[in-house]
Motif scaffolding. Structure first.
Motif, PDB file in Angstrom:
ATOM      1  N   GLN A   1      68.581  36.480  52.028  1.00  0.00           N
ATOM      2  CA  GLN A   1      68.404  35.414  52.991  1.00  0.00           C
ATOM      3  C   GLN A   1      67.745  34.199  52.352  1.00  0.00           C
ATOM      4  O   GLN A   1      67.000  34.320  51.374  1.00  0.00           O
ATOM      5  CB  GLN A   1      67.577  35.898  54.179  1.00  0.00           C
ATOM      6  CG  GLN A   1      68.197  37.111  54.872  1.00  0.00           C
ATOM      7  CD  GLN A   1      67.564  37.383  56.209  1.00  0.00           C
ATOM      8  OE1 GLN A   1      67.394  36.499  57.029  1.00  0.00           O
ATOM      9  NE2 GLN A   1      67.214  38.641  56.448  1.00  0.00           N
ATOM     10  N   PHE A   2      68.000  33.030  52.949  1.00  0.00           N
ATOM     11  CA  PHE A   2      67.462  31.790  52.403  1.00  0.00           C
ATOM     12  C   PHE A   2      65.950  31.849  52.302  1.00  0.00           C
ATOM     13  O   PHE A   2      65.362  31.486  51.291  1.00  0.00           O
ATOM     14  CB  PHE A   2      67.871  30.611  53.292  1.00  0.00           C
ATOM     15  CG  PHE A   2      67.054  29.383  53.054  1.00  0.00           C
ATOM     16  CD1 PHE A   2      67.320  28.552  51.980  1.00  0.00           C
ATOM     17  CD2 PHE A   2      65.984  29.067  53.877  1.00  0.00           C
ATOM     18  CE1 PHE A   2      66.549  27.431  51.739  1.00  0.00           C
ATOM     19  CE2 PHE A   2      65.204  27.955  53.648  1.00  0.00           C
ATOM     20  CZ  PHE A   2      65.493  27.133  52.581  1.00  0.00           C
TER      21      PHE A   2
ATOM     22  N   THR B   1      73.348  31.914  51.937  1.00  0.00           N
ATOM     23  CA  THR B   1      72.379  31.536  50.912  1.00  0.00           C
ATOM     24  C   THR B   1      73.091  31.076  49.643  1.00  0.00           C
ATOM     25  O   THR B   1      72.730  30.052  49.045  1.00  0.00           O
ATOM     26  CB  THR B   1      71.451  32.718  50.589  1.00  0.00           C
ATOM     27  OG1 THR B   1      70.730  33.089  51.765  1.00  0.00           O
ATOM     28  CG2 THR B   1      70.478  32.365  49.484  1.00  0.00           C
TER      29      THR B   1
END
Length: 336
Positions: free
Chosen positions: A37-38, A196
């Protein structure tokens, strides 16, 4: 960069991170399996730098471009600023100058992002360290504006470049391994991973920042990525590097370099001597073609040798060591 486990991807990435990028005045950050995830990356990045140092970068940038405010706000020193304004945390008298200075410095044109960055500075006394929840959008107190993750990351990179006096920024990401294991990759994880990766790839083409991205993964992970988003892989394929298995001459060079580093200067051995290993190939192809396996087997062979061990090591002894480390059932079907 794609290669099997133990093929040398991590060594190559660490070389880029510690030697190549610094020589080019590019601030490089190494991430080992950071998550998909970012905000996993944002969390790791800013916690590596430290909240107080990053806040100081923002404050210095804002101060160099902010006009029309009290001189003491930016010209009395960063520590004095924190002490003087600690009791007025959250006041518009503190936030507004920072926010305006951030925009004037060209870090971002988005007022919401500028506000989030200003809050990192004003809240540093109350919260001197970053926490994971700081980077989760929609979480109370998050410093990441929802829906603005990519633009926020761009602002972070610009701040780092200016604060560290770097020509650019590089992310060296080691092992997105879980992507190659389909049973462990849920639909949500696949979405987060691709989102992402797209954001990072897009940043490499952004004219506003000098951003470099180096990824490593197994061939299975690369194929999985290709199956999830062929268009994204097509954008990266021109810069793909395959880390191939070692040939025997390459394995020999690796072994020689390790022996040279371990020997004393007056050992009496020539630089081309493999002693205590035989000059002829005495390893299985699955061992000498994989750098990690080769080094582990050689280290174990030296560690286990005693007065009864023949020198140089014979093939029987080395095969015994191989079998202990990599039993038959763990090797390829061709060798079984």
């Amino acid at each position: 960069m794609a290669g099997e486990y133990g093929s040398g991807k991590s060594c190559l990435l660490q070389w880029l991170n510690s030697e190549v990028f610094p020589e080019k005045h590019i601030r490089s950050f190494y991430f080992d399996n950071p998550g998909v995830q970012f905000y996993d990356l944002a969390n790791r990045l800013l916690r590596t730098i430290g909240r107080k140092d990053f806040a100081k970068f923002i404050w210095e940038l804002a101060g160099s471009h902010s006009t029309g405010y009290q001189p003491s706000l930016f010209h009395g020193g960063y520590e004095r600023y924190l002490n003087a304004w600690s009791r007025r945390r959250g006041s518009t008298q503190v936030i507004a100058p920072l926010q305006d200075g951030i925009i004037e410095a060209g870090v971002t044109t988005d007022e919401q992002i500028a506000h989030c960055l200003a809050r990192i500075v004003t809240d540093v006394i109350k919260q001197p360290y970053f926490e994971y929840r700081d980077f989760v959008p929609r979480q109370k107190g998050s410093v990441v504006p929802e829906g603005e993750e990519a633009a926020y990351f761009r602002a972070i990179l610009k701040t780092i470049e200016a604060g560290m006096n770097a020509r650019g920024t590089a992310f060296v990401i080691d092992e997105f391994e879980e992507i190659g294991l389909q049973k462990r990759l849920t639909k949500r994880a696949a979405y987060d991973y691709l989102t992402t990766l797209k954001r990072l790839v897009n940043l490499t083409h952004d004219e506003g920042v000098d951003f470099w991205l180096v990824l490593s993964m197994t061939p299975d992970a690369y194929d999985m990525t290709n199956s999830l988003d062929p268009a994204l892989v097509e954008r990266m394929s021109g810069n793909k590097l395959d880390v191939l298995p070692l040939s025997w001459p390459e394995a020999r060079d690796l072994l020689l370099s390790r022996l040279k580093a371990a020997r004393e200067s007056d050992s009496g051995f020539s630089e081309s001597s493999l002693f205590p290993f035989p000059d002829a190939v005495a390893f299985r192809s699955s061992t000498f073609s994989n750098p990690r396996k080769l080094v582990k087997v050689c280290f174990r062979a030296v560690a286990q040798a005693d007065a009864s061990t023949s020198l140089p090591f014979d093939e029987l002894y080395l095969r015994k060591v191989e079998d202990e480390l990599y039993p038959l059932e763990d090797r390829g079907q061709d060798e079984a």
